[in-house]
Design a protein around this motif. Structure first.
Motif, mmCIF file in Angstrom:
data_model
loop_
_atom_site.group_PDB
_atom_site.id
_atom_site.type_symbol
_atom_site.label_atom_id
_atom_site.label_comp_id
_atom_site.label_asym_id
_atom_site.label_seq_id
_atom_site.Cartn_x
_atom_site.Cartn_y
_atom_site.Cartn_z
ATOM 1 N N THR A 1 -5.753 -9.778 3.967
ATOM 2 C CA THR A 1 -5.191 -9.411 2.676
ATOM 3 C C THR A 1 -4.732 -10.658 1.925
ATOM 4 O O THR A 1 -5.008 -10.814 0.729
ATOM 5 C CB THR A 1 -4.012 -8.436 2.869
ATOM 6 O OG1 THR A 1 -4.422 -7.399 3.754
ATOM 7 C CG2 THR A 1 -3.586 -7.837 1.551
ATOM 8 N N LYS B 1 -3.507 -11.188 7.317
ATOM 9 C CA LYS B 1 -4.277 -12.420 7.067
ATOM 10 C C LYS B 1 -5.407 -12.190 6.068
ATOM 11 O O LYS B 1 -5.563 -12.935 5.108
ATOM 12 C CB LYS B 1 -4.868 -12.951 8.390
ATOM 13 C CG LYS B 1 -3.842 -13.126 9.489
ATOM 14 C CD LYS B 1 -4.489 -13.575 10.777
ATOM 15 C CE LYS B 1 -5.484 -12.592 11.373
ATOM 16 N NZ LYS B 1 -4.908 -11.374 11.954
ATOM 17 N N VAL C 1 2.418 -4.854 2.796
ATOM 18 C CA VAL C 1 1.480 -5.655 3.609
ATOM 19 C C VAL C 1 1.791 -7.131 3.537
ATOM 20 O O VAL C 1 1.567 -7.862 4.485
ATOM 21 C CB VAL C 1 0.016 -5.538 3.117
ATOM 22 C CG1 VAL C 1 -0.904 -5.261 4.257
ATOM 23 C CG2 VAL C 1 -0.144 -4.590 1.978
ATOM 24 N N TYR D 1 0.891 -1.163 0.000
ATOM 25 C CA TYR D 1 0.000 0.000 0.000
ATOM 26 C C TYR D 1 0.923 1.205 0.000
ATOM 27 O O TYR D 1 1.479 1.543 1.039
ATOM 28 C CB TYR D 1 -0.886 0.035 1.251
ATOM 29 C CG TYR D 1 -2.065 -0.905 1.203
ATOM 30 C CD1 TYR D 1 -3.068 -0.738 0.249
ATOM 31 C CD2 TYR D 1 -2.186 -1.940 2.126
ATOM 32 C CE1 TYR D 1 -4.151 -1.587 0.208
ATOM 33 C CE2 TYR D 1 -3.282 -2.792 2.090
ATOM 34 C CZ TYR D 1 -4.258 -2.610 1.133
ATOM 35 O OH TYR D 1 -5.339 -3.450 1.100
HETATM 36 N N1 LIG Z 1 -6.639 0.003 2.063
HETATM 37 C C1 LIG Z 1 -5.552 -0.007 2.839
HETATM 38 N N2 LIG Z 1 -4.644 0.986 2.764
HETATM 39 C C2 LIG Z 1 -3.541 0.970 3.529
HETATM 40 N N3 LIG Z 1 -3.243 0.022 4.432
HETATM 41 C C3 LIG Z 1 -4.103 -0.999 4.553
HETATM 42 C C4 LIG Z 1 -5.303 -1.066 3.769
HETATM 43 N N4 LIG Z 1 -5.965 -2.192 4.111
HETATM 44 C C5 LIG Z 1 -5.221 -2.793 5.060
HETATM 45 N N5 LIG Z 1 -4.112 -2.083 5.323
HETATM 46 C C6 LIG Z 1 -3.056 -2.450 6.274
HETATM 47 O O1 LIG Z 1 -2.555 -3.697 5.903
HETATM 48 C C7 LIG Z 1 -2.238 -4.459 7.044
HETATM 49 C C8 LIG Z 1 -2.846 -5.823 6.954
HETATM 50 O O2 LIG Z 1 -4.255 -5.706 7.005
HETATM 51 P P1 LIG Z 1 -5.180 -6.995 7.115
HETATM 52 O O3 LIG Z 1 -6.575 -6.514 7.181
HETATM 53 O O4 LIG Z 1 -4.825 -7.948 6.051
HETATM 54 O O5 LIG Z 1 -4.746 -7.591 8.530
HETATM 55 P P2 LIG Z 1 -5.382 -8.779 9.337
HETATM 56 O O6 LIG Z 1 -4.272 -9.688 9.673
HETATM 57 O O7 LIG Z 1 -6.538 -9.337 8.608
HETATM 58 O O8 LIG Z 1 -5.854 -8.068 10.673
HETATM 59 P P3 LIG Z 1 -7.165 -8.276 11.543
HETATM 60 O O9 LIG Z 1 -6.871 -9.405 12.455
HETATM 61 O O10 LIG Z 1 -7.276 -6.980 12.290
HETATM 62 O O11 LIG Z 1 -8.295 -8.521 10.619
HETATM 63 C C9 LIG Z 1 -2.682 -3.657 8.242
HETATM 64 O O12 LIG Z 1 -1.552 -3.047 8.832
HETATM 65 C C10 LIG Z 1 -3.597 -2.631 7.671
HETATM 66 O O13 LIG Z 1 -3.519 -1.450 8.421
#
Ligand SMILES: Nc1ncnc2c1ncn2[C@@H]1O[C@H](COP(=O)(O)OP(=O)(O)OP(=O)(O)O)[C@@H](O)[C@H]1O
Ligand SMILES: [Mg+2]
Lengths: 232, 244
Positions: B44, B42, B18, B13
């Protein structure tokens, strides 16, 4: 205090006022609303598009329209549309566009800018997950828009959309400046002819009030009727 | 045979990375649980499988079809992979029946009666047959999530993705959803499941992937992961979530 007024003039001219004037007013409102919503939705989708030039183009159009008084737009289009028409079909002479057609085009284009902003807010109010869910099921962009996003956006925006239409209904009276016989125009003609300005303009105001008030009330009823079960 | 192959998937991003060279496979009939701290990537990662999230480097191959290949018909690929979201994402303006039938009709071109019948079959399977005429807003969270699973199953998916399917649910509703998922796993459905339900992982997962800061830190057989996690980060994570 109303002694000396001739209320009879209303009865005498009512047929003409409604048959000619109101018919045009309602027709213009309905055409501009339909065209405006379709064009406005398209503009909203452009504004929200990830294709930058499309988004900029739509944004520029909307901001321009919303920064210019409607009356000015009506004049401008009245004088410009014949030339634009000629340019579009490649004619040498300006295309003769009547005042009526010109007013329909103007109101459609002008209202589209307002409907666009309403639709944009509506589309943005739909959570991103809904779009993901549509895509995840294999729906393409248009199917997701058409079956998932827009139906929900329309429902959310319906009150504002219809309120804008009530404003449009009132604003159509501005076509008076093109000497079109809308409801106000018709009343004005009678008022001039019979010298009954106060009576006629009062009557016109009352009619606009009653219709607008009634429509606002209907909007509330429709809203309740369209509410999705299980939600507010 | 690998149903889902992820090869060096990286995503940024802006300047923030990520996903960092994520590589893993999910075989046909395999259940893989993905866990890790919040923000570790996860969601993502799992969204890269059906191209809901574009990525800049690497590739994901689903049943032999490359997600990164610009010639791939993504809607078609997505229609073959079921996905269940944290917040259910049923379409609130449609009845349960229409939620189930919509994509079957629009995407697979099934006649409506057939689509409805098929939807009903899966609705019955998740125990909600009598709720077919209702709207999502009239159902509890657990019921909505089960409908969402039925909706995905009615598309006859070759694999199912779950992104924290129970984390938005009240505790008493978690099991009704997990039970459905356990049933699926036992039937041999290929599943990739982001979850913190370690009981579920122990019971049905063949492998556990542990992610941290965009990296796949650990990718191990379930027993190995819980028995002797190799990385310090996984040990810390496990002690945190198993102790509350
Ligand atoms: N559209 C976006 N723009 C910028 N950063 C993003 C965006 N979407 C997600 N992120 C960042 O990418 C990283 C991974 O996000 P992701 O949602 O995949 O995490 P996760 O492991 O699913 O977390 P959670 O357990 O909170 O759901 C995070 O640091 C988040 O802040
Ligand atoms: Mg997540």
């Amino acid at each position: 205090m109303f002694a000396g007024f001739d209320w009879d003039v209303i009865q005498r001219s009512a047929g003409y006022l409604f048959r000619e004037g109101m018919t045009f007013t309602v027709t213009l409102t309905v055409l501009a609303m339909s065209g405006g919503i379709v064009l406005g939705t398209a503009l909203a989708m452009m504004r929200l598009s990830s294709v930058k030039p499309l988004a900029l183009l739509a944004g520029g159009y909307v901001n321009l329209m919303r920064s210019v008084p409607l009356l000015l737009v009506i004049f401008w289009f009245y004088f410009l549309v014949p030339y634009i028409g000629a340019w579009v079909i490649g004619a040498k002479q300006p295309v003769q566009v009547g005042a009526i057609l010109s007013s329909v085009i103007t109101f459609t284009l002008f209202e589209a800018a307002y409907y666009c902003e309403i639709m944009r807010a509506g589309i943005q109010s739909i959570p991103r997950g809904q779009v993901w869910a549509g895509y995840a099921l294999g729906l393409n962009y248009w199917q997701t828009m058409g079956t998932v996003v827009l139906p929900q956006a329309f429902r959310n925006m319906l009150p504002v959309l219809l309120t804008q239409t009530i404003i449009l209904f009132q604003d159509t009276s501005l076509v008076y400046v093109l000497s079109i016989t809308d409801f106000l125009g018709a009343a004005a003609k009678v008022a001039q002819r019979d010298g009954r300005l106060v009576e006629m303009y009062l009557f016109v105001a009352v009619v606009y009030f009653i219709i607008s008030f009634f429509l606002s009330h209907q909007v509330k009823r429709l809203q309740a009727k369209l509410a999705v079960p299980g939600r507010m | 045979m690998a149903m889902i192959e992820m090869k060096d998937v990286s995503k940024w991003y802006g300047t923030f990375q990520v996903l960092k060279d994520c590589t893993t496979n999910v075989d046909k009939g395999e259940v893989v649980v993905v866990c890790g701290p919040s923000g570790s990537g996860k969601s993502t990662l799992i969204k890269c499988v059906n191209a809901l999230e574009p990525f800049q480097k690497g590739d994901v191959v689903v049943d032999g079809i490359s997600v990164a290949d610009p010639r791939t018909d993504l809607p078609k690929l997505r229609s073959r992979v079921g996905m269940v979201f944290q917040h259910f994402e049923l379409f609130p303006h449609m009845s349960v029946t229409d939620n189930l039938a919509l994509a079957q009709v629009k995407v697979l071109g099934r006649p409506r009666e057939e689509a409805v019948a098929r939807g009903m079959k899966y609705l019955e399977r998740v125990g909600l047959k009598e709720h077919a005429h209702k709207y999502p807003g009239q159902l509890s969270g657990g019921q909505q999530q089960r409908v969402a699973i039925a909706r995905a199953l009615s598309m006859d998916p070759i694999a199912m993705l779950f992104d924290e399917p129970t984390s938005a649910l009240d505790p008493e509703m978690i099991n009704e959803v997990l039970d459905v998922m356990v049933g699926l796993a036992h039937e041999g459905m290929t599943m990739m499941v982001v979850t913190h339900e370690m009981g579920f992982a122990r019971k049905v997962a063949h492998r556990v992937i542990f992610m941290d800061r965009g990296e796949i830190v650990e990718d191990a057989k379930t027993d190995d992961f819980f028995g002797k996690p190799r990385s310090e980060r996984a040990v810390q994570f496990l002690s945190k979530i198993l102790h509350h």
